[in-house]
Write a protein that holds these residues in place. Structure first.
Motif, PDB file in Angstrom:
ATOM      1  N   ILE A 108       6.432  -4.123  -2.500  1.00  0.00           N
ATOM      2  CA  ILE A 108       5.031  -3.889  -2.178  1.00  0.00           C
ATOM      3  C   ILE A 108       4.178  -4.734  -3.117  1.00  0.00           C
ATOM      4  CG2 ILE A 108       3.211  -2.124  -2.119  1.00  0.00           C
ATOM      5  CD1 ILE A 108       5.458  -0.135  -1.369  1.00  0.00           C
ATOM      6  N   ALA A 135      -3.572   2.572  -7.212  1.00  0.00           N
ATOM      7  CA  ALA A 135      -2.650   3.616  -7.656  1.00  0.00           C
ATOM      8  C   ALA A 135      -3.162   4.257  -8.944  1.00  0.00           C
ATOM      9  CB  ALA A 135      -1.250   3.045  -7.878  1.00  0.00           C
ATOM     10  N   ARG A 153       7.502   0.948  -6.210  1.00  0.00           N
ATOM     11  CA  ARG A 153       7.003   0.214  -5.049  1.00  0.00           C
ATOM     12  C   ARG A 153       7.217  -1.293  -5.228  1.00  0.00           C
ATOM     13  NH1 ARG A 153       1.266   2.282  -3.225  1.00  0.00           N
ATOM     14  NH2 ARG A 153       2.036   1.681  -1.176  1.00  0.00           N
ATOM     15  N   LYS A 210      10.516  -2.328  -4.320  1.00  0.00           N
ATOM     16  CA  LYS A 210      10.688  -2.334  -2.871  1.00  0.00           C
ATOM     17  C   LYS A 210       9.927  -3.481  -2.209  1.00  0.00           C
ATOM     18  CE  LYS A 210      11.390   2.635  -2.489  1.00  0.00           C
ATOM     19  NZ  LYS A 210      10.855   3.891  -1.952  1.00  0.00           N
ATOM     20  N   ARG A 264       5.270   4.933 -10.264  1.00  0.00           N
ATOM     21  CA  ARG A 264       5.172   4.756  -8.811  1.00  0.00           C
ATOM     22  C   ARG A 264       5.014   3.273  -8.467  1.00  0.00           C
ATOM     23  NH1 ARG A 264       2.132   9.304  -9.178  1.00  0.00           N
ATOM     24  NH2 ARG A 264       0.175   8.147  -9.148  1.00  0.00           N
ATOM     25  N   PHE A 265       4.193   2.585  -9.239  1.00  0.00           N
ATOM     26  CA  PHE A 265       3.997   1.158  -9.003  1.00  0.00           C
ATOM     27  C   PHE A 265       5.307   0.397  -9.166  1.00  0.00           C
ATOM     28  CE2 PHE A 265       3.308  -3.036 -10.859  1.00  0.00           C
ATOM     29  CZ  PHE A 265       2.704  -3.657  -9.785  1.00  0.00           C
ATOM     30  N   GLN A 268      -1.870  -3.763  -5.391  1.00  0.00           N
ATOM     31  CA  GLN A 268      -2.119  -2.362  -5.079  1.00  0.00           C
ATOM     32  C   GLN A 268      -2.103  -1.488  -6.327  1.00  0.00           C
ATOM     33  OE1 GLN A 268       0.659  -1.266  -2.058  1.00  0.00           O
ATOM     34  NE2 GLN A 268      -0.373  -2.462  -0.491  1.00  0.00           N
TER      35      GLN A 268
END
Length: 75
Positions: free
Chosen positions: A56, A64, A51, A54, A47-48, A60
């Motif tokens: 992000i 996560a 992101r 993209k 997921r990281f 963060q």
């Protein structure tokens, strides 16, 4: 449900039994929990990475991982 046979050194097996006993669970359940955490960590990393591609912010990642670990423990 599947059956999985693994080969471990005797010492490692004894240590896993000690961990399981300390947690009052079977070695089978301990291995299941460890597998769940490993899968959750991999999912969090994926997921990281998605992101990050993209745009992000990288800071963060810790949240996560905390989310995935909490999710894995609640199952």
């Amino acid at each position: 449900m599947s059956t999985l046979t693994i080969r471990l050194l005797d010492d490692k097996h004894e240590r896993l039994k000690a961990v399981a006993e300390a947690r009052n669970i079977s070695v089978n359940n301990l291995i299941g929990e460890l597998a769940t955490v490993a899968i959750a960590n991999r999912d969090a990393r994926l997921r990281f990475e998605v992101r990050a591609r993209k745009g992000i912010l990288a800071n963060q990642l810790p949240s996560a991982i905390r989310w995935a670990t909490r999710r894995a423990r609640s199952r």
